[in-house]
Design an enzyme around this catalytic site. Sequence first.
Site, short mmCIF file in Angstrom:
data_model
loop_
_atom_site.label_atom_id
_atom_site.label_comp_id
_atom_site.label_asym_id
_atom_site.label_seq_id
_atom_site.Cartn_x
_atom_site.Cartn_y
_atom_site.Cartn_z
N LYS A 1 0.83 -1.23 0.00
CA LYS A 1 0.00 0.00 0.00
C LYS A 1 0.86 1.27 0.00
O LYS A 1 0.82 2.08 0.94
CB LYS A 1 -0.97 0.02 1.18
CG LYS A 1 -1.98 -1.13 1.13
CD LYS A 1 -3.11 -0.95 2.11
CE LYS A 1 -4.08 -2.11 2.06
NZ LYS A 1 -3.56 -3.34 2.68
N1 5IU Z 1 -7.43 -5.82 3.29
C1 5IU Z 1 -8.72 -5.88 3.75
N2 5IU Z 1 -9.61 -4.93 3.36
C2 5IU Z 1 -9.29 -3.93 2.53
C3 5IU Z 1 -7.95 -3.87 2.08
C4 5IU Z 1 -7.06 -4.82 2.47
O1 5IU Z 1 -9.09 -6.76 4.51
O2 5IU Z 1 -10.14 -3.10 2.16
I1 5IU Z 1 -7.46 -2.40 0.89
C5 5IU Z 1 -6.42 -6.83 3.65
C6 5IU Z 1 -6.08 -6.88 5.10
C7 5IU Z 1 -5.71 -8.29 5.30
C8 5IU Z 1 -6.58 -9.05 4.35
O3 5IU Z 1 -4.38 -8.49 4.90
O4 5IU Z 1 -6.89 -8.14 3.31
C9 5IU Z 1 -7.87 -9.59 4.93
O5 5IU Z 1 -7.62 -10.51 5.94
P1 5IU Z 1 -8.78 -11.26 6.75
O6 5IU Z 1 -9.54 -12.12 5.71
O7 5IU Z 1 -8.08 -12.07 7.77
O8 5IU Z 1 -9.66 -10.21 7.36
#
Ligand code: 5IU
Length: 478
Positions: free
Chosen positions: A311
Amino acid sequence: MASSKCYEDRLKAFAVELYKINAVKFGEYKTKVGLMTPVYCDLRVIVSYPKLMGVLADLIIESMPHMKDFDIVCGVPYTALPIATTISYKVDLPMVMRRKEAKDYGTKKLIEGFYKDNDTCLIIEDVVTSGSSILETVKDLTAANIQTTEAVVLLNREQGGEKLLKDNGIKMHALLTMTQLMKFLKEADCVTDETCQKVADYLKASQVDASVLNKTKLDRLKMPYEERISHSSNAIAKRLFKIMSEKKTNLCIAADLTDAAEILNLAEAVGPHVCLFKTHIDIVEGFSEVFVKNLKSIAEKHNFVLFEDRKFADIGKTCQLQYSKGVYGVSSWAPLVTAHSLTGSGVLEALEQAEGLAERGVFVLAECSAKGSLIDDKYVKATVAMGVEKKSLVTGFVCQSKLFVEQPGFVQLTPGVQLGSSGDGLGQQYNTPEAVMLERGADVAVVGRGITKASNPAAAAVEYKKLLWDSYLKRISN
Ligand code: 5IU
């Protein structure tokens, strides 16, 4: 139909006025699609002549004796909005407005104003060439349960629009055709025979083929991944579409573990079932060159793409250094990264120019799954526009809704996916695999804790993979 001599005289006088205020011009002009035209119509200027606007509204109203049969009117944004407003006011027929900006982005109402289910609507437009702008408005009105079967326009350029509209169930009424306009202007000595001939020749030669127009609208949500390879300009998007088709998986694992050895074990276990392996490398304890080497070889063995969710959000130069230098040297091992659009397109430029792997791609962050995110419609729209501009580098967008359905070359990556949970208590919001694929337009779904916290991550990956793939098959077969 108002066809009296007096009406025709008024129509002719109106046509001449249009010429006088430069709403119709003759010469060599470039059209929206880059072709040259000898006649250019720009009705936007008419707002500067309120009396003429009134005349136009009266002429349209008289030409449509059944106007009062409609429940509402709607102007096609933007030029026709003041025309529709004037007509609405004069006939006391309520108006609705189509909001052009909110079109694809989330929660805003597409149609503003009061209306009821199944209200009948008359569309008002200034100039019709292909008819596609009217059809866009029809699409939004239909989605709002408003019935549209007729449109009234100031000028029909006679280039095929009427046919396209008819094919789509819309009857078009035109105050003036281009032929009629030229005849009036010739009679009033505003144009020469030569100009009239040029315009006639141009109209004959530049007919819009309605059948082609009907067919050219692409919809990525209906297309198989392998068909989308040729639509992409980014090497990683192409590779990803290929992997997804071959391995029959659109699952991305979010490997948010902090122990290097555990990450490698996870990669081995879920590798056969994922297309992307997403890391947050700065949370890893025990990072080393050997770790990267091992991760790369597992990625090669199981044919998935390494994806560092970095990011990037600084000025271009700083992002470039963060990408290619420092402890992690991301650009040497991760073909895919994420970037924010917040600081402008310089970031994308910088990532493209940085040293590192020859083939690389960026997912641009357009929307966030977290509750209370400050991202708004305007930001989302500008983000997509910025990404589309840089299609050689941009693999796709991280988002939560169908933002770019007519751009099959880009990949929609959607995180916030888990079965049996609606959130994590820290802002994360979850949807089911079916919902992200069928309702939210995901091409690749990101699952983290749904898999990493399962007692058997490999089995959980298989379960998510199946649900996501079945939803994808359902989507393209509909
Ligand atoms: N992630 C999110 N939402 C977003 C973005 C990135 O969840 O809007 I931009 C990332 C954060 C984490 C992964 O690394 O995606 C989701 O993980 P979980 O499925 O454990 O929540």
